[in-house]
Design an enzyme around this catalytic site. Structure first.
Site, PDB file in Angstrom:
ATOM      1  N   LYS A 264     -23.098 -49.422  42.524  1.00 24.44           N
ATOM      2  CA  LYS A 264     -21.829 -49.482  43.261  1.00 24.44           C
ATOM      3  C   LYS A 264     -20.811 -50.513  42.755  1.00 24.44           C
ATOM      4  CE  LYS A 264     -22.150 -46.564  45.269  1.00 24.44           C
ATOM      5  NZ  LYS A 264     -22.354 -45.271  44.529  1.00 24.44           N
TER       6      LYS A 264
ATOM      7  N   THR B 186     -19.392 -45.286  37.689  1.00 29.42           N
ATOM      8  CA  THR B 186     -18.839 -43.939  37.494  1.00 29.42           C
ATOM      9  C   THR B 186     -17.486 -44.014  36.780  1.00 29.42           C
ATOM     10  OG1 THR B 186     -19.839 -43.452  39.642  1.00 29.42           O
ATOM     11  CG2 THR B 186     -18.353 -41.786  38.723  1.00 29.42           C
ATOM     12  N   TRP B 187     -16.663 -44.919  37.247  1.00 31.27           N
ATOM     13  CA  TRP B 187     -15.328 -45.121  36.672  1.00 31.27           C
ATOM     14  C   TRP B 187     -15.439 -45.561  35.209  1.00 31.27           C
ATOM     15  CZ3 TRP B 187     -11.830 -49.865  38.105  1.00 31.27           C
ATOM     16  CH2 TRP B 187     -10.541 -49.651  37.630  1.00 31.27           C
TER      17      TRP B 187
ATOM     18  N   HIS C 123     -29.167 -49.489  34.793  1.00 31.91           N
ATOM     19  CA  HIS C 123     -29.014 -50.399  35.933  1.00 31.91           C
ATOM     20  C   HIS C 123     -29.948 -51.603  35.821  1.00 31.91           C
ATOM     21  CE1 HIS C 123     -26.169 -48.048  38.104  1.00 31.91           C
ATOM     22  NE2 HIS C 123     -26.974 -47.051  38.373  1.00 31.91           N
TER      23      HIS C 123
ATOM     24  N   TYR D 183     -14.637 -55.301  38.393  1.00 30.45           N
ATOM     25  CA  TYR D 183     -13.985 -54.147  39.030  1.00 30.45           C
ATOM     26  C   TYR D 183     -12.580 -54.493  39.525  1.00 30.45           C
ATOM     27  CZ  TYR D 183     -13.431 -50.201  42.318  1.00 30.45           C
ATOM     28  OH  TYR D 183     -12.968 -49.102  43.001  1.00 30.45           O
TER      29      TYR D 183
ATOM     30  N   ARG E 295     -15.819 -42.823  47.047  1.00 27.35           N
ATOM     31  CA  ARG E 295     -15.621 -43.024  48.484  1.00 27.35           C
ATOM     32  C   ARG E 295     -14.175 -43.418  48.701  1.00 27.35           C
ATOM     33  NH1 ARG E 295     -16.288 -47.110  52.484  1.00 27.35           N
ATOM     34  NH2 ARG E 295     -16.285 -48.575  50.752  1.00 27.35           N
ATOM     35  N   LYS E 296     -13.855 -44.706  48.590  1.00 29.59           N
ATOM     36  CA  LYS E 296     -12.468 -45.140  48.771  1.00 29.59           C
ATOM     37  C   LYS E 296     -11.865 -45.684  47.485  1.00 29.59           C
ATOM     38  CE  LYS E 296     -12.013 -46.417  53.626  1.00 29.59           C
ATOM     39  NZ  LYS E 296     -11.873 -47.587  54.514  1.00 29.59           N
TER      40      LYS E 296
HETATM   41  P1  A3P Z   1     -16.376 -47.583  47.255  1.00 30.82           P
HETATM   42  O1  A3P Z   1     -17.650 -47.149  47.916  1.00 30.82           O
HETATM   43  O2  A3P Z   1     -15.980 -48.968  47.632  1.00 30.82           O
HETATM   44  O3  A3P Z   1     -15.267 -46.615  47.429  1.00 30.82           O
HETATM   45  P2  A3P Z   1     -20.726 -46.758  41.171  1.00 30.82           P
HETATM   46  O4  A3P Z   1     -19.976 -45.805  40.322  1.00 30.82           O
HETATM   47  O5  A3P Z   1     -21.224 -47.949  40.418  1.00 30.82           O
HETATM   48  O6  A3P Z   1     -21.764 -46.081  41.984  1.00 30.82           O
HETATM   49  O7  A3P Z   1     -19.658 -47.380  42.180  1.00 30.82           O
HETATM   50  C1  A3P Z   1     -19.066 -46.571  43.171  1.00 30.82           C
HETATM   51  C2  A3P Z   1     -17.806 -47.234  43.669  1.00 30.82           C
HETATM   52  O8  A3P Z   1     -16.765 -47.069  42.702  1.00 30.82           O
HETATM   53  C3  A3P Z   1     -17.316 -46.587  44.955  1.00 30.82           C
HETATM   54  O9  A3P Z   1     -16.669 -47.627  45.670  1.00 30.82           O
HETATM   55  C4  A3P Z   1     -16.354 -45.552  44.403  1.00 30.82           C
HETATM   56  O10 A3P Z   1     -15.423 -45.081  45.328  1.00 30.82           O
HETATM   57  C5  A3P Z   1     -15.691 -46.323  43.284  1.00 30.82           C
HETATM   58  N1  A3P Z   1     -15.103 -45.449  42.250  1.00 30.82           N
HETATM   59  C6  A3P Z   1     -15.593 -44.281  41.784  1.00 30.82           C
HETATM   60  N2  A3P Z   1     -14.764 -43.744  40.867  1.00 30.82           N
HETATM   61  C7  A3P Z   1     -13.721 -44.591  40.757  1.00 30.82           C
HETATM   62  C8  A3P Z   1     -12.520 -44.573  39.972  1.00 30.82           C
HETATM   63  N3  A3P Z   1     -12.255 -43.568  39.140  1.00 30.82           N
HETATM   64  N4  A3P Z   1     -11.683 -45.614  40.108  1.00 30.82           N
HETATM   65  C9  A3P Z   1     -11.938 -46.630  40.956  1.00 30.82           C
HETATM   66  N5  A3P Z   1     -13.037 -46.685  41.742  1.00 30.82           N
HETATM   67  C10 A3P Z   1     -13.929 -45.692  41.641  1.00 30.82           C
END
Ligand code: A3P
Length: 320
Positions: free
Chosen positions: A68, A72-73, A127, A216, A286-287
């Site tokens: 988290k 993904t980003w 991870h 982030y 999510r957000k």
């Molecule tokens: P939130 O739950 O605060 O919205 P991971 O990819 O490491 O699992 O992390 C997931 C978090 O990154 C989530 O945060 C998700 O919404 C956010 N996220 C996913 N894609 C994103 C993007 N393209 N840009 C910014 N944040 C992103």
């Protein structure tokens, strides 16, 4: 091949019996292996396979993170940055493929794929905390590691909501208070979180050529700047012409939360890190905001986690 798997299975069974265990957010039980908490699914077996059998190449690139933190980003950004000469933006693979299927998670992937056959540069995600990466990766002076971290309050809140969606329904529910207490005690998937971050922070101070640590929040604040920095670090700097043509902005737009969440593949597609478990791509979005934890944590929780953060970071030179 067979014997490697048999050997790992045997070691796995023996190991599991001896490891300390505690509750997980997503998994019913976590096992503490070499100081870090792992779920007892095949990912953990893959970790042993990865640690003992993965041979790093100088051209390998690792995307590392705790859960988290923006994996993904960053997967989307690294994939599109590294492959920008191969694909054009109108028919880009990211338009039809989830970011997690663009860069494989090594510990899961290695159990049933021949990673030695992958063409260079190989891109992998992990991870694992730094000391648990394969020795050959840590000792290679050439392969590159990019780590992304995020402030612990937002990580916790993101992890909690993620776990609420993925925790198998037959397990007893876990309240936010219980989960928070586990997180504060350092018990969470791939955690303890602070030790995870600090393992990469220390390694990045020792080998800045090899390890790039991204945050982030800073990336959210100025994504273009960080994509440029990332491309330079990976040995693929943007040319003046690319900059003039707006290639960096194209990458940032393609990988943005708004763009990725608008795509069908990220609404209804699924990813199988291990063959037996399918996870909807939508769970990874999510957000995407900085500071959402203030909407969910009580002032007491914030105070407790801030205090732990201060203690953990004292004298390290690191700040979130
Ligand atoms: P939130 O739950 O605060 O919205 P991971 O990819 O490491 O699992 O992390 C997931 C978090 O990154 C989530 O945060 C998700 O919404 C956010 N996220 C996913 N894609 C994103 C993007 N393209 N840009 C910014 N944040 C992103």
């Amino acid at each position: 091949e067979e014997t490697v798997h048999e050997e790992i299975n045997k070691r796995f069974e023996e190991l599991i019996a001896t490891l300390p265990s505690d509750r997980g957010f997503i998994a019913p039980t976590l096992f503490n292996y070499q100081g870090f908490w792992y779920p007892p699914i095949s990912v953990f077996k893959g970790v042993l396979l990865m640690q003992n059998h993965f041979k790093a190449r100088p051209t390998d690139i690792f995307l590392t993170s705790s859960l988290k933190s923006g994996t993904t980003w960053l997967k989307a950004i690294m994939f599109s940055t590294m492959n920008r000469f191969k694909f054009d933006f109108a028919s880009h693979p990211l338009l039809t493929t989830g970011p997690h299927d663009c860069i494989p998670h090594l510990a899961a992937y290695i159990t049933d794929h021949d990673v030695a056959a992958m063409p260079p540069p190989r891109l992998f995600a992990s991870h694992s905390a730094y000391p648990l990466l394969p020795k050959s990766v840590r000792e290679s002076s050439d392969c590159k590691i990019v780590y992304i971290c995020r402030n612990p309050k937002d990580v916790f809140v993101s992890l909690y909501f993620f776990a609420m969606k993925l925790r198998p329904p037959m397990l007893p529910p876990i309240s936010m208070e219980e989960a928070f207490d586990l997180f504060c005690r350092g018990v969470s998937e791939f955690g303890p979180y602070f030790e995870h971050v600090l393992s990469y922070w220390k390694a990045s101070l020792e080998s800045p050529q090899k390890i790039l640590l991204l945050k982030y929040e800073e990336m959210r604040n100025d994504t273009v700047k960080h994509v440029k920095q990332l491309a330079e670090f990976l040995g693929k700097p943007f040319s003046a012409e690319e900059e003039r043509e707006g290639v960096i902005e194209e990458i940032v737009k393609l990988c943005s939360f708004e763009k990725l969440t608008s795509l069908e593949v990220n609404k209804t597609g699924k990813v199988a890190f291990v063959p037996e478990i399918l996870i909807g791509n939508d769970n990874f979005f999510r957000k995407g905001q900085v500071g959402d934890s203030t909407n969910h944590l009580t002032p007491e929780m914030i105070e407790r986690l801030d205090k732990i953060t201060e203690e953990k970071l004292k004298g390290t030179g690191f700040t979130f």
